[in-house]
Design a protein around this motif. Structure first.
Motif, PDB file in Angstrom:
ATOM      1  N   SER A 153      90.231  40.250  81.983  1.00  0.00           N
ATOM      2  CA  SER A 153      90.460  41.408  82.849  1.00  0.00           C
ATOM      3  C   SER A 153      91.949  41.718  82.857  1.00  0.00           C
ATOM      4  O   SER A 153      92.774  40.855  83.173  1.00  0.00           O
ATOM      5  CB  SER A 153      89.993  41.108  84.270  1.00  0.00           C
ATOM      6  OG  SER A 153      90.540  42.042  85.167  1.00  0.00           O
ATOM      7  N   TYR A 154      92.285  42.942  82.518  1.00  0.00           N
ATOM      8  CA  TYR A 154      93.693  43.337  82.496  1.00  0.00           C
ATOM      9  C   TYR A 154      94.326  43.187  83.876  1.00  0.00           C
ATOM     10  O   TYR A 154      95.462  42.733  83.998  1.00  0.00           O
ATOM     11  CB  TYR A 154      93.832  44.775  81.994  1.00  0.00           C
ATOM     12  CG  TYR A 154      95.263  45.234  81.915  1.00  0.00           C
ATOM     13  CD1 TYR A 154      96.110  44.789  80.913  1.00  0.00           C
ATOM     14  CD2 TYR A 154      95.775  46.109  82.872  1.00  0.00           C
ATOM     15  CE1 TYR A 154      97.435  45.193  80.856  1.00  0.00           C
ATOM     16  CE2 TYR A 154      97.102  46.525  82.816  1.00  0.00           C
ATOM     17  CZ  TYR A 154      97.919  46.068  81.801  1.00  0.00           C
ATOM     18  OH  TYR A 154      99.230  46.467  81.758  1.00  0.00           O
ATOM     19  N   LYS A 155      93.581  43.538  84.901  1.00  0.00           N
ATOM     20  CA  LYS A 155      94.104  43.454  86.266  1.00  0.00           C
ATOM     21  C   LYS A 155      94.475  42.006  86.610  1.00  0.00           C
ATOM     22  O   LYS A 155      95.537  41.741  87.167  1.00  0.00           O
ATOM     23  CB  LYS A 155      93.070  43.988  87.254  1.00  0.00           C
ATOM     24  CG  LYS A 155      93.555  44.093  88.661  1.00  0.00           C
ATOM     25  CD  LYS A 155      92.506  44.760  89.543  1.00  0.00           C
ATOM     26  CE  LYS A 155      93.000  44.871  90.964  1.00  0.00           C
ATOM     27  NZ  LYS A 155      92.021  45.546  91.836  1.00  0.00           N
ATOM     28  N   VAL A 176      97.579  40.804  84.427  1.00  0.00           N
ATOM     29  CA  VAL A 176      98.863  41.294  84.950  1.00  0.00           C
ATOM     30  C   VAL A 176      99.254  40.525  86.207  1.00  0.00           C
ATOM     31  O   VAL A 176     100.404  40.106  86.361  1.00  0.00           O
ATOM     32  CB  VAL A 176      98.806  42.811  85.208  1.00  0.00           C
ATOM     33  CG1 VAL A 176     100.013  43.280  85.991  1.00  0.00           C
ATOM     34  CG2 VAL A 176      98.697  43.560  83.900  1.00  0.00           C
ATOM     35  N   ARG A 210      91.229  36.053  82.416  1.00  0.00           N
ATOM     36  CA  ARG A 210      92.306  36.831  81.790  1.00  0.00           C
ATOM     37  C   ARG A 210      91.797  37.908  80.833  1.00  0.00           C
ATOM     38  O   ARG A 210      92.586  38.681  80.307  1.00  0.00           O
ATOM     39  CB  ARG A 210      93.291  35.903  81.079  1.00  0.00           C
ATOM     40  CG  ARG A 210      94.173  35.166  82.075  1.00  0.00           C
ATOM     41  CD  ARG A 210      95.161  34.259  81.393  1.00  0.00           C
ATOM     42  NE  ARG A 210      96.002  33.623  82.399  1.00  0.00           N
ATOM     43  CZ  ARG A 210      97.307  33.542  82.309  1.00  0.00           C
ATOM     44  NH1 ARG A 210      97.936  34.026  81.274  1.00  0.00           N
ATOM     45  NH2 ARG A 210      97.991  32.952  83.255  1.00  0.00           N
TER      46      ARG A 210
END
Length: 124
Positions: A61-63, A66, A59
């Motif tokens: 990682s923004y990707k 989301v 988490r």
């Protein structure tokens, strides 16, 4: 009278690109070997993490964040939600965090693992 610009030779972009590339495949194979060693170290780091730690690491990682939150969000709408990310995707993003810590610690797995756990705990 000759100016400084008269002595500059123009090179094409192709010549410039070829000058930046290694001259032989030995450099490419050496860098591939280094990347393989790095990947193995990252994999060994994430195998030592718990499932919860892997999720928290992914988490970062923004990707991934989301994708994981949109799949589990409980909005009032009836729109079709995408499936949650798989464990393989989670591990891929957790490995990215492991790689960042491994590089910061110059390849020292123990230090990278400890700092990664400290970061996960701090973010919690």
């Amino acid at each position: 009278m000759q100016t400084a610009n008269d002595n500059i030779t123009a090179i094409t972009s192709t010549e410039f690109d070829s000058a930046l590339k290694p001259e032989n495949d030995e450099l490419d194979s050496a860098s591939k070997a280094e990347k393989d060693v790095e990947a193995e170290k990252c994999l060994s780091i994430i195998t030592l993490l718990s499932e919860d730690e892997k999720e928290k690491a992914a988490r970062t990682s923004y990707k991934y964040l989301v994708a994981s939150t949109s799949a589990t969000s409980k909005d009032g709408d009836n729109s079709e939600k995408p499936p949650p990310p798989s464990t393989e995707e989670r591990d891929k993003y957790a490995m990215a965090m492991a790689r960042r810590h491994l590089r910061a610690e110059n390849g020292n797995e123990k230090k990278a693992l400890q700092k990664m756990r400290n970061t996960i705990e701090y973010r919690d």
